[in-house]
Write a protein that holds these residues in place. Structure first.
Motif, PDB file in Angstrom:
ATOM      1  N   VAL A   1       0.834  -1.206   0.000  1.00  0.00           N
ATOM      2  CA  VAL A   1       0.000   0.000   0.000  1.00  0.00           C
ATOM      3  C   VAL A   1       0.872   1.261   0.000  1.00  0.00           C
ATOM      4  CG1 VAL A   1      -1.943  -1.117   1.146  1.00  0.00           C
ATOM      5  CG2 VAL A   1      -0.157  -0.025   2.532  1.00  0.00           C
ATOM      6  N   ILE A   2       0.340   2.311  -0.568  1.00  0.00           N
ATOM      7  CA  ILE A   2       0.962   3.628  -0.520  1.00  0.00           C
ATOM      8  C   ILE A   2       0.783   4.190   0.882  1.00  0.00           C
ATOM      9  CG2 ILE A   2       0.764   6.003  -1.397  1.00  0.00           C
ATOM     10  CD1 ILE A   2      -0.438   4.574  -3.984  1.00  0.00           C
ATOM     11  N   PHE A   3       1.812   4.855   1.423  1.00  0.00           N
ATOM     12  CA  PHE A   3       1.595   5.557   2.684  1.00  0.00           C
ATOM     13  C   PHE A   3       1.676   7.056   2.443  1.00  0.00           C
ATOM     14  CE2 PHE A   3       6.221   5.550   3.014  1.00  0.00           C
ATOM     15  CZ  PHE A   3       6.515   6.726   3.710  1.00  0.00           C
ATOM     16  N   ASP A   4       0.817   7.790   3.170  1.00  0.00           N
ATOM     17  CA  ASP A   4       0.606   9.192   2.833  1.00  0.00           C
ATOM     18  C   ASP A   4       0.258   9.998   4.080  1.00  0.00           C
ATOM     19  OD1 ASP A   4      -0.008  11.585   1.642  1.00  0.00           O
ATOM     20  OD2 ASP A   4      -1.770  10.873   0.569  1.00  0.00           O
ATOM     21  N   THR A   5       1.119  10.963   4.418  1.00  0.00           N
ATOM     22  CA  THR A   5       0.852  11.817   5.573  1.00  0.00           C
ATOM     23  C   THR A   5      -0.283  12.803   5.313  1.00  0.00           C
ATOM     24  OG1 THR A   5       2.541  13.409   4.865  1.00  0.00           O
ATOM     25  CG2 THR A   5       3.235  11.670   6.385  1.00  0.00           C
ATOM     26  N   GLY A   6      -0.714  12.921   4.070  1.00  0.00           N
ATOM     27  CA  GLY A   6      -1.786  13.845   3.740  1.00  0.00           C
ATOM     28  C   GLY A   6      -3.153  13.206   3.732  1.00  0.00           C
ATOM     29  N   SER A   7      -3.251  11.911   4.046  1.00  0.00           N
ATOM     30  CA  SER A   7      -4.534  11.199   3.999  1.00  0.00           C
ATOM     31  C   SER A   7      -4.849  10.606   5.363  1.00  0.00           C
ATOM     32  CB  SER A   7      -4.500  10.100   2.941  1.00  0.00           C
ATOM     33  OG  SER A   7      -4.346  10.653   1.649  1.00  0.00           O
ATOM     34  N   ASN A   8      -6.127  10.325   5.574  1.00  0.00           N
ATOM     35  CA  ASN A   8      -6.583   9.819   6.871  1.00  0.00           C
ATOM     36  C   ASN A   8      -7.200   8.435   6.803  1.00  0.00           C
ATOM     37  OD1 ASN A   8      -5.964  12.248   8.363  1.00  0.00           O
ATOM     38  ND2 ASN A   8      -7.678  13.199   7.292  1.00  0.00           N
ATOM     39  N   ILE A   9      -7.932   8.137   5.732  1.00  0.00           N
ATOM     40  CA  ILE A   9      -8.652   6.870   5.624  1.00  0.00           C
ATOM     41  C   ILE A   9      -7.734   5.794   5.050  1.00  0.00           C
ATOM     42  CG2 ILE A   9     -10.634   5.693   4.600  1.00  0.00           C
ATOM     43  CD1 ILE A   9     -11.400   7.812   6.613  1.00  0.00           C
TER      44      ILE A   9
END
Length: 458
Positions: free
Chosen positions: A138-146
């Motif tokens: 999976v992609i990890f992203d500090t700008g997303s929550n779900i």
């Protein structure tokens, strides 16, 4: 009367002194880096094994992916980056037009006026979901929550991914969340179908995911298992995520992974993004692997409270601190983001940086601009380059960028300054992931601060 020989000796001394002083001043202002070190190799070279609660991080476009993840050229990555940046800036400034999103095809339509999330980033991790466990990249992203993954039966649409699509029927610990559960009512965008909670996320690049809100067992490492992990089981997934199974959000909402782990790991996480795509980094959950050399405070923007803002107050090029008031940065704010590639600056700040950098790089041949990057050079004539050191000044913290944090390769022997200016002075600045490479960046949420440790990974 001073003799002519004494005058000559004095002059020679002055020349030697001035030459020495000039060389050492340049040594303090400039750094030398090999051109090869700015480029990935054709094969993957993993860094040393990570410890504790850390997961290996790879660039989805590099040779370490090894799972046939979708690959973007450097130039197409810039175009994708521009979409992401536009979504961030519109989200912060509140300029999104109202629109509707459709849940599960044509079944239910609900308003989505609360704004877009940020979406598909560059870096991925591999974890295990369900009982028995199934591997998911999976992609990890500090700008997303779900958090979400694609799920069978893919009632409307799923894109192709590296691993088999997660099948909730095969997991003994999978549960759908009901419409009346607080987990459902806490979503800003939600729906309901036959008693089951529906989630919907639309990203700034046009990608989207819709499906069932669910819980299951998440295995991060053999010693770190999260029961009742809340995630979206995607049934209608479209856009630029191809190859990855979904997304892991590291934002500041209660749904993000770091918030769900707060009871056991204290809501602290860190990551190190590798210097090139042929190396690996890590995402660490809990105390950082390397103590930061300093911290700066996390700030909050009321329009985008889940994003991580920090107080950038100045920039230095070599020994020259640019003649910029901190209000140039503070009036619009600056956030740090793992998914944005190129750092964006207020127009006045970027113009000053560009002018000073170009004035110190006149020994190199210029190359044409590429996409959003307008300060490019051709380094074909040498194996090393000498460049002016760039330092970012935050409140209580100065960060000196390595060579890979200054230059962005765009193909062949062409490299560009890895900064760009915003088109509007009202748009927020963004510290992109190029400027985070090789640092272990620690997000201490309880302490409300972000720290940097040098040489966190290769």
């Amino acid at each position: 009367m001073v003799s002519s020989s004494a005058l000559v000796s004095s002059a020679l001394f002055c020349l030697v002194f001035l030459s020495y002083y000039s060389q050492n001043t340049r040594g303090e202002d400039f750094a030398t880096v090999s051109v090869a070190s700015l480029l990935p190799s054709s094969s993957c070279t993993p860094n040393a094994a990570q410890r504790g609660n850390s997961l290996q991080v790879i660039n989805r476009n590099g040779p370490c992916s090894g799972k046939q993840l979708s690959k973007l050229t450097q130039v197409s990555s810039l175009a994708h980056d521009a979409l992401r940046v536009a979504s961030i800036q519109a989200r912060v400034t509140g300029s999104w037009a109202n629109y509707n999103s459709t849940l599960l095809g044509t079944q239910i339509s609900i308003p989505a006026r609360s704004g877009l999330y940020l979406g598909s980033g560059n870096y991925v991790i591999t974890l295990s979901l369900g009982t028995p466990t199934k591997t998911q990249t999976v992609i990890f992203d500090t700008g997303s929550n779900i958090n979400w993954v694609q799920c069978r039966p893919c009632a409307v649409a799923c894109y192709s991914q590296a691993e088999p699509i997660f099948d909730p029927v095969q997991s003994s610990t999978y549960r759908n969340v009901t419409c009346t559960d607080p987990l459902c009512t806490g979503l800003s965008i939600r729906g309901c179908s036959t008693g089951t909670c529906l989630y919907s996320v639309t990203y700034g690049d046009g990608s989207s995911t819709v499906g069932f809100l669910a819980t299951d067992t998440l295995t991060l490492t053999p010693t770190n298992v999260l029961n009742n992990f809340v995630f979206g089981c995607g049934q209608n997934n479209r856009g630029l995520f191809k190859g990855a199974a979904g997304l892991l959000g590291l934002g500041r909402s209660s749904y993000s992974l770091n918030s769900q782990l707060s009871g056991t790991l204290g809501k602290v996480f860190s990551y190190c993004l590798p210097s090139t795509d042929s190396l690996t980094g890590y995402l660490n959950l809990g105390s950082p692997l390397k103590p930061p050399t300093g911290f700066t405070a996390i700030l909050t923007n009321s329009r985008a409270p889940s994003l991580y803002f920090i107080d950038l107050i100045g920039i230095s090029v070599g020994a020259t601190r640019l003649n910029l008031s901190p209000t140039v940065f503070r009036s619009v704010g600056t956030l740090i983001d793992s998914g944005t590639v190129i750092t964006r600056l207020p127009p006045m700040a970027y113009a000053a940086l560009r002018a000073e950098f170009q004035a110190r790089m006149t020994q190199y041949a210029r190359a044409p601009a590429v996409s959003i990057l307008d300060t490019c050079y051709n380094f074909a004539s040498g194996t090393t380059i000498s460049y002016p050191i760039i330092k970012l000044h935050y409140t209580s913290l100065d960060v000196t960028l390595p060579g890979v944090g200054v230059f962005y390769p765009v193909g062949g022997s062409t490299f560009c300054l890895a900064f760009a200016g915003n088109t509007d002075p009202a748009q927020p600045g963004i510290i992109g992931n190029v400027q985070q490479k090789t640092f272990e960046v620690t997000y201490d949420i309880p302490g409300n601060r972000i720290g940097f440790a040098t040489a966190g990974c290769g």
